[in-house]
Motif scaffolding. Structure first.
Motif, PDB file in Angstrom:
ATOM      1  N   MET A   1      11.722  -6.792   5.459  1.00  0.00           N
ATOM      2  CA  MET A   1      12.205  -5.675   4.633  1.00  0.00           C
ATOM      3  C   MET A   1      12.063  -6.002   3.145  1.00  0.00           C
ATOM      4  SD  MET A   1      13.533  -2.678   4.401  1.00  0.00           S
ATOM      5  CE  MET A   1      14.510  -1.656   3.327  1.00  0.00           C
ATOM      6  N   LEU A   2      12.624  -7.181   2.752  1.00  0.00           N
ATOM      7  CA  LEU A   2      12.533  -7.578   1.347  1.00  0.00           C
ATOM      8  C   LEU A   2      11.091  -7.849   0.941  1.00  0.00           C
ATOM      9  CD1 LEU A   2      15.635  -9.937   0.958  1.00  0.00           C
ATOM     10  CD2 LEU A   2      15.308  -7.677  -0.052  1.00  0.00           C
ATOM     11  N   GLU A   3      10.325  -8.404   1.881  1.00  0.00           N
ATOM     12  CA  GLU A   3       8.910  -8.668   1.588  1.00  0.00           C
ATOM     13  C   GLU A   3       8.186  -7.371   1.249  1.00  0.00           C
ATOM     14  OE1 GLU A   3       6.848 -10.876   4.581  1.00  0.00           O
ATOM     15  OE2 GLU A   3       8.419 -12.392   4.727  1.00  0.00           O
ATOM     16  N   ASN A   4       8.445  -6.330   2.047  1.00  0.00           N
ATOM     17  CA  ASN A   4       7.790  -5.036   1.816  1.00  0.00           C
ATOM     18  C   ASN A   4       8.137  -4.474   0.445  1.00  0.00           C
ATOM     19  OD1 ASN A   4       6.635  -5.096   4.353  1.00  0.00           O
ATOM     20  ND2 ASN A   4       8.283  -3.922   5.313  1.00  0.00           N
ATOM     21  N   GLU A   5       9.408  -4.601   0.062  1.00  0.00           N
ATOM     22  CA  GLU A   5       9.834  -4.075  -1.238  1.00  0.00           C
ATOM     23  C   GLU A   5       9.192  -4.847  -2.387  1.00  0.00           C
ATOM     24  OE1 GLU A   5      11.530  -1.272  -1.574  1.00  0.00           O
ATOM     25  OE2 GLU A   5      11.434  -1.180   0.612  1.00  0.00           O
ATOM     26  N   LEU A   6       9.069  -6.166  -2.205  1.00  0.00           N
ATOM     27  CA  LEU A   6       8.418  -6.976  -3.240  1.00  0.00           C
ATOM     28  C   LEU A   6       6.934  -6.637  -3.352  1.00  0.00           C
ATOM     29  CD1 LEU A   6      10.100 -10.462  -2.675  1.00  0.00           C
ATOM     30  CD2 LEU A   6      10.379  -8.954  -4.653  1.00  0.00           C
ATOM     31  N   GLU A   7       6.322  -6.318  -2.221  1.00  0.00           N
ATOM     32  CA  GLU A   7       4.911  -5.904  -2.245  1.00  0.00           C
ATOM     33  C   GLU A   7       4.760  -4.593  -3.013  1.00  0.00           C
ATOM     34  OE1 GLU A   7       3.038  -5.965   1.670  1.00  0.00           O
ATOM     35  OE2 GLU A   7       4.340  -7.640   2.202  1.00  0.00           O
ATOM     36  N   LYS A   8       5.719  -3.672  -2.812  1.00  0.00           N
ATOM     37  CA  LYS A   8       5.692  -2.409  -3.557  1.00  0.00           C
ATOM     38  C   LYS A   8       5.843  -2.650  -5.053  1.00  0.00           C
ATOM     39  CE  LYS A   8       7.633   0.413   0.191  1.00  0.00           C
ATOM     40  NZ  LYS A   8       8.813   1.188   0.642  1.00  0.00           N
ATOM     41  N   ALA A   9       6.542  -3.749  -5.392  1.00  0.00           N
ATOM     42  CA  ALA A   9       6.749  -4.088  -6.808  1.00  0.00           C
ATOM     43  C   ALA A   9       5.539  -4.774  -7.417  1.00  0.00           C
ATOM     44  CB  ALA A   9       7.976  -4.981  -6.954  1.00  0.00           C
ATOM     45  N   GLY A  10       4.523  -5.037  -6.589  1.00  0.00           N
ATOM     46  CA  GLY A  10       3.281  -5.583  -7.135  1.00  0.00           C
ATOM     47  C   GLY A  10       2.931  -6.990  -6.707  1.00  0.00           C
ATOM     48  N   LEU A  11       3.756  -7.610  -5.848  1.00  0.00           N
ATOM     49  CA  LEU A  11       3.432  -8.952  -5.368  1.00  0.00           C
ATOM     50  C   LEU A  11       2.536  -8.866  -4.139  1.00  0.00           C
ATOM     51  CD1 LEU A  11       6.828 -10.903  -5.622  1.00  0.00           C
ATOM     52  CD2 LEU A  11       5.090 -10.523  -7.376  1.00  0.00           C
TER      53      LEU A  11
END
Length: 243
Positions: A1-11
């Motif tokens: 879940m957190l990984e997906n959100e960080l990916e949306k943030a550009g990581l």
């Protein structure tokens, strides 16, 4: 879940995994980071360099060993703000560039009297601009209440001016007597030379509205090239037409 959100943030996927592992481990070594994140150790070196460059991970030297630790997660918000500011800075240039792209015209088709009204209503979406139009005498017979109770008052309220070219007839002369009151300038062409069965309006700096009263259809064409071509014809006719 957190990984997906960080990916949306550009990581990237690996950056997100490594950053989350660093948050959990605190000050740690590269081998422990690789094991915790599940990212290949050789890849982890490149990922850490990228995260250091982004300001999300820092390193510290203790004796002969190098340790890494995650920066405050609020740093991500700062990075996003910086990206947004950078995008806003170049947006005018990007938008100017898109105007150079040759696009197919966008054409919308409307049927019936209500369809014709939809075209007129669209011309009201550009406050403070000018409409250049070829008027047909046929519009005088089209729903007077729409024009005089809604369209013209709304156009005046939005300070949308009109330059119109239309046939020199008694009815159109009477209509032109209201020019000043209705924020309009008009020129007339001998009716023998101006057989215009439809109205064509140029507006919005790239739109063409066509109202065919007898056929009861309306068209909105959005095309910079077509607009520019018709606008040139209009200006030429305006220049040579009498008052």
């Amino acid at each position: 879940m957190l990984e997906n959100e960080l990916e949306k943030a550009g990581l990237s996927v690996d950056e997100a995994k490594t950053y989350l592992a660093a948050l959990e481990l605190g000050e740690t070594t590269i081998s422990r980071l690789a094991k915790k994140s599940g990212v290949n150790r050789s890849t982890t070196y490149f990922v850490i360099d990228s995260l250091i460059e982004k300001g999300l991970i820092s390193k510290i030297r203790k004796g002969k060993k190098t340790f890494f630790y995650a920066e405050d997660p609020r740093k991500i918000r700062e990075i996003l703000k910086e990206k947004e500011a950078a995008i806003e800075k170049i947006m005018p240039s990007l938008l100017a560039f898109t105007n150079l792209i040759d696009r197919k015209p966008d054409i919308r088709y409307f049927e019936g009297p209500q369809g014709i009204k939809e075209v007129y209503k669209d011309t009201l979406n550009y406050p403070g601009q000018e409409i250049c139009a070829w008027f047909s005498e046929a519009f005088l017979k089209f729903d007077e209440s729409f024009f005089y109770d809604y369209y013209i008052p709304e156009r005046l309220r939005k300070k949308i001016s009109v330059r119109a070219i239309f046939p020199d007839t008694d009815e159109m002369k009477k209509f032109s007597m209201l020019d000043e009151k209705q924020l309009r300038r008009s020129k007339m062409i001998p009716k023998e030379k101006f057989k215009m069965p439809v109205e064509i309006s140029l507006y919005g700096k790239r739109k063409i509205g066509i109202m065919a009263y007898e056929e009861k259809i309306g068209l909105i064409i959005e095309s910079q090239k077509i607009y520019t071509g018709l606008k040139s014809i209009f200006e030429a006719m305006w220049e040579i037409s009498g008052e």
